[in-house]
Design an enzyme around this catalytic site. Structure first.
Site, PDB file in Angstrom:
ATOM      1  N   TYR A 120       0.804  -1.224   0.000  1.00 45.92           N
ATOM      2  CA  TYR A 120       0.000   0.000   0.000  1.00 45.92           C
ATOM      3  C   TYR A 120       0.838   1.275   0.000  1.00 45.92           C
ATOM      4  O   TYR A 120       0.788   2.060  -0.944  1.00 45.92           O
ATOM      5  CB  TYR A 120      -0.957  -0.005   1.195  1.00 45.92           C
ATOM      6  CG  TYR A 120      -1.980  -1.107   1.100  1.00 45.92           C
ATOM      7  CD1 TYR A 120      -2.995  -1.050   0.150  1.00 45.92           C
ATOM      8  CD2 TYR A 120      -1.931  -2.222   1.934  1.00 45.92           C
ATOM      9  CE1 TYR A 120      -3.932  -2.065   0.035  1.00 45.92           C
ATOM     10  CE2 TYR A 120      -2.857  -3.235   1.828  1.00 45.92           C
ATOM     11  CZ  TYR A 120      -3.857  -3.157   0.877  1.00 45.92           C
ATOM     12  OH  TYR A 120      -4.774  -4.161   0.760  1.00 45.92           O
ATOM     13  N   PRO A 133     -11.746   0.517  -3.073  1.00 46.05           N
ATOM     14  CA  PRO A 133     -13.034   0.029  -3.585  1.00 46.05           C
ATOM     15  C   PRO A 133     -14.170   0.984  -3.221  1.00 46.05           C
ATOM     16  O   PRO A 133     -14.040   1.867  -2.369  1.00 46.05           O
ATOM     17  CB  PRO A 133     -13.212  -1.309  -2.856  1.00 46.05           C
ATOM     18  CG  PRO A 133     -11.918  -1.586  -2.158  1.00 46.05           C
ATOM     19  CD  PRO A 133     -11.276  -0.254  -1.930  1.00 46.05           C
ATOM     20  N   HIS A 350      -7.865   1.429   1.153  1.00 47.03           N
ATOM     21  CA  HIS A 350      -7.697   0.031   1.555  1.00 47.03           C
ATOM     22  C   HIS A 350      -6.542  -0.214   2.533  1.00 47.03           C
ATOM     23  O   HIS A 350      -6.445  -1.296   3.118  1.00 47.03           O
ATOM     24  CB  HIS A 350      -7.472  -0.791   0.279  1.00 47.03           C
ATOM     25  CG  HIS A 350      -7.923  -2.206   0.365  1.00 47.03           C
ATOM     26  ND1 HIS A 350      -7.846  -2.966   1.510  1.00 47.03           N
ATOM     27  CD2 HIS A 350      -8.458  -3.021  -0.571  1.00 47.03           C
ATOM     28  CE1 HIS A 350      -8.308  -4.174   1.265  1.00 47.03           C
ATOM     29  NE2 HIS A 350      -8.687  -4.236   0.015  1.00 47.03           N
ATOM     30  N   SER A 563     -13.128 -11.140  -4.952  1.00 43.78           N
ATOM     31  CA  SER A 563     -13.345 -11.272  -3.512  1.00 43.78           C
ATOM     32  C   SER A 563     -14.837 -11.347  -3.247  1.00 43.78           C
ATOM     33  O   SER A 563     -15.654 -10.883  -4.049  1.00 43.78           O
ATOM     34  CB  SER A 563     -12.728 -10.100  -2.730  1.00 43.78           C
ATOM     35  OG  SER A 563     -13.290  -8.875  -3.138  1.00 43.78           O
TER      36      SER A 563
END
Length: 641
Positions: A120, A133, A350, A563
């Site tokens: 990240y 997301p 995220h 996912s």
């Protein structure tokens, strides 16, 4: 602000508050059904029973790795891979394993902080589309601006209530088998923000913050949601402040928020300029330390039948610089986005947490509002006026950064293609009646759809949580297997019988379930291999040839990035593909239907999100037909894994 003329009033504001179930009771209702909870008060517990994250034996990981790459390699490549893997196991791999074991013996979780940094904070592409997301709420019907703001204030109140539970450590402790699951991610989402830095971002945590930042027409306002005694302010009082903000601002401000949608190094450069202006630094710090941001968006229209597609697009990227992309602060872990057209959801950064805690927040708020039309009225009336944050643009350098960010996010918004498939043929109910696992069934359907379109199997990523470990994040479920490929081939083989196809389907599902169980126990291959590679880098050693081998490269090029984020509501999560030539698919399997958000890139002629959605729908139907036309007594199946 413009509002649709049609629609019903969903949430009526009343003068008296009804009795409400306890916060903890509602939280338990929205937990995944497959998990058990403990009723003990964990308000003073640091969960000492959580496991330390282990280092697997090298041979175990490499043997499993070789099994996962078989369906992706040619016979020649497989033979080459066997030689490279054996060499790695004997030499560099063994040395790196010793370094990793030594590191692991000194740390409770050797992976967690490295994963945060490598996956990240050092990732330089925009968080927009590539990292963050969108998580939808059920679509709303706002009659007018009063409905819009009343609803928003209730959601803010609900998130504050959820935050209170987190701070009091009242989130029920979930168990998977005998093992407790780590709840620490819940404490890392409120008040959290990324800070852009060249090379490696930073992340700051402000869990005790007492305010949110409202963004409207690109203007920023600090809004206290707790009074001086620490009590949540009632939703009607918050709604009045939101109304005051929207009535004051009639012109669109400078879209400083659009800078946060750009590449991390571009944003870091602009951030240095922006934060160097007197007064801006404090305003930026206020945004960063807010519990979350609230984006009151400009109303957008969409073609009939594309409401779900437009909803997730607006959450992922804001639909471009001429729409709502500037009305964001993409560094914030939680951004609540509400549009007068009824589109509501989260954009979530995220870095600190996975999707399920975010979905659980949505479930909690939606359920509370559904149970009580007067929800949010029982709070404090001691509200402070919202304070406008002043950001000023100093020079032409920042103007150029704004222009670049606008151009780049417009390209992203144009290139990302999204189709939300609401498959109504069946849901979890049918799959479970076939004595199959719904998640594995869907994963195999994705393999089949890809194979039907592209005549080859994809490396397929599915995230598995590692919450049985202290600070655990994720492991990769490698969904492509010899069994899934055999099933896909059988479905395309006109000579295969339905019984043969059904048997191969069950074998593929069993193989996936076996790998899933291993991944949940921290016995996948990807995080261990990452640890070995990091040991080489951290100890100034050359990266072994193994990491450039055909098996490693092909099996890590995830053309299917997937996912499951489950909720009982008409809601779903969506995000962008992990590769140029692939798809992303996040799905919500409900009892009688399955919601899937499918994305691909417009610039790649190989992929087609609309065709994939149709092919996936056909695959689901064909799999049902095969099962219904075969024996009702499935054979006992053992997985190679």
């Amino acid at each position: 602000m413009k509002f649709s003329r049609n629609g019903k009033l969903l949430w009526n504001m009343a003068k008296s508050s009804l009795a409400q179930p306890s916060q903890n009771a509602v939280a338990k209702k929205v937990l995944p059904a497959s998990c058990s909870t403990t009723t003990r008060d964990n308000s003073t517990s640091s969960q000492p029973n959580l496991l330390s994250y282990h280092v697997l034996p090298l041979e175990e990981t490499l043997n499993r790795f070789m099994t996962t790459v078989e369906p992706l390699l040619t016979p020649e490549e497989l033979e080459q891979q066997k030689v490279i893997t054996a060499e790695f196991s004997k030499k560099q791999g063994r040395e790196l394993q010793k370094l990793l074991e030594e590191t692991g013996s000194k740390e409770k979780n050797w992976l967690a902080h490295r994963w945060l940094k490598v996956a990240y904070l050092q990732y330089r592409s925009p968080v927009t589309v590539f990292v963050s997301p969108g998580m939808t709420f059920p679509r709303q019907n706002f009659k007018n601006s009063r409905d819009f703001l009343d609803y928003t204030s209730k959601v803010i109140f609900g998130l504050g209530e959820f935050n209170d539970m987190v701070q009091a450590q009242k989130i029920p402790i979930v168990k998977m088998g005998k093992n407790e699951l780590d709840n620490s991610q819940f404490g890392k989402v409120f008040g959290t923000c990324r800070i852009p830095k060249r090379g490696t971002d930073e992340i700051v945590y402000n869990p005790r913050s007492d305010f949110v930042v409202v963004i409207y027409k690109n203007h920023f306002y600090q809004l206290k949601i707790y009074d001086k005694e620490g009590k949540l302010i009632a939703a009607p009082r918050l709604a009045a402040q939101l109304e005051d903000i929207t009535s004051k601002e009639t012109k669109v401000g400078v879209p400083f928020g659009i800078l946060t949608t750009d590449s991390r190094d571009n944003w870091a450069e602009a951030y240095e300029i922006l934060s160097g202006v007197p007064g801006n630094k404090e305003a930026l710090k206020t945004i960063q330390s807010a519990l979350f941001t609230v984006s009151l968006d400009e109303c957008t229209a969409f073609p009939e039948g594309e409401d779900a597609d437009e909803l997730i697009r607006s959450l992922i990227h804001g639909s471009g610089s001429k729409v709502n992309s500037g009305n964001r602060w993409m560094d914030k872990t939680i951004q609540l986005v509400v549009n007068p057209n009824g589109n509501v959801g989260f954009t979530y950064e995220h870095s600190p947490a996975e999707g399920q805690p975010i979905a659980m927040m949505m479930d909690y708020v939606v359920q509370k509002m559904k149970e009580d039309p007067n929800y949010g009225q029982s709070g404090s009336d001691n509200v402070a006026s919202a304070q406008k944050l002043q950001l000023s643009s100093p020079n032409k350098g920042l103007e150029q950064s704004l222009a670049t960010a606008q151009s780049n996010v417009d390209k992203l918004a144009e290139e990302l293609q999204v189709k939300v498939l609401k498959f109504k043929g069946f849901g979890k109910d049918f799959i479970k009646k076939q004595r199959l696992g719904p998640d594995s069934f869907i994963q195999i359907a994705l393999q089949l759809a890809f194979y039907k379109m592209h005549s080859e199997p994809p490396a397929q990523y599915e995230s598995a949580h590692l919450r049985i470990f202290d600070g655990g994040r994720t492991e990769t479920i490698r969904s492509c297997s010899n069994e899934s490929l055999a099933f896909s081939r059988a479905m395309q083989d006109s000579k295969a019988t339905d019984q043969e196809r059904a048997d191969k389907l069950r074998q593929a599902v069993t193989s996936h379930q076996t790998y899933t169980k291993l991944a949940l126990q921290g016995k996948g291959v990807d995080r261990h291999l990452l640890g070995l590679k990091l040991m080489a880098l951290e100890n100034s050693q050359p990266v072994p040839e193994f990491f450039a081998s055909p098996g490693f490269v092909k099996s890590s090029h995830f053309r299917m990035s997937t996912s499951q984020v489950a909720t009982k509501y008409d809601a779903f999560m969506g995000y962008g593909p992990a590769t140029d030539d692939g798809y992303a698919c996040c799905y919500n399997p409900r009892e009688h239907d399955i919601i899937l958000a499918i994305s691909s890139w417009r610039y790649n002629p190989i992929t087609d999100h609309l065709k994939f959605a149709k092919t996936l729908e056909q695959s689901f139907a064909e799999m049902r037909s095969v099962l219904e036309n075969s024996s009702t007594n499935p054979p006992e199946i053992k997985s190679k894994l």
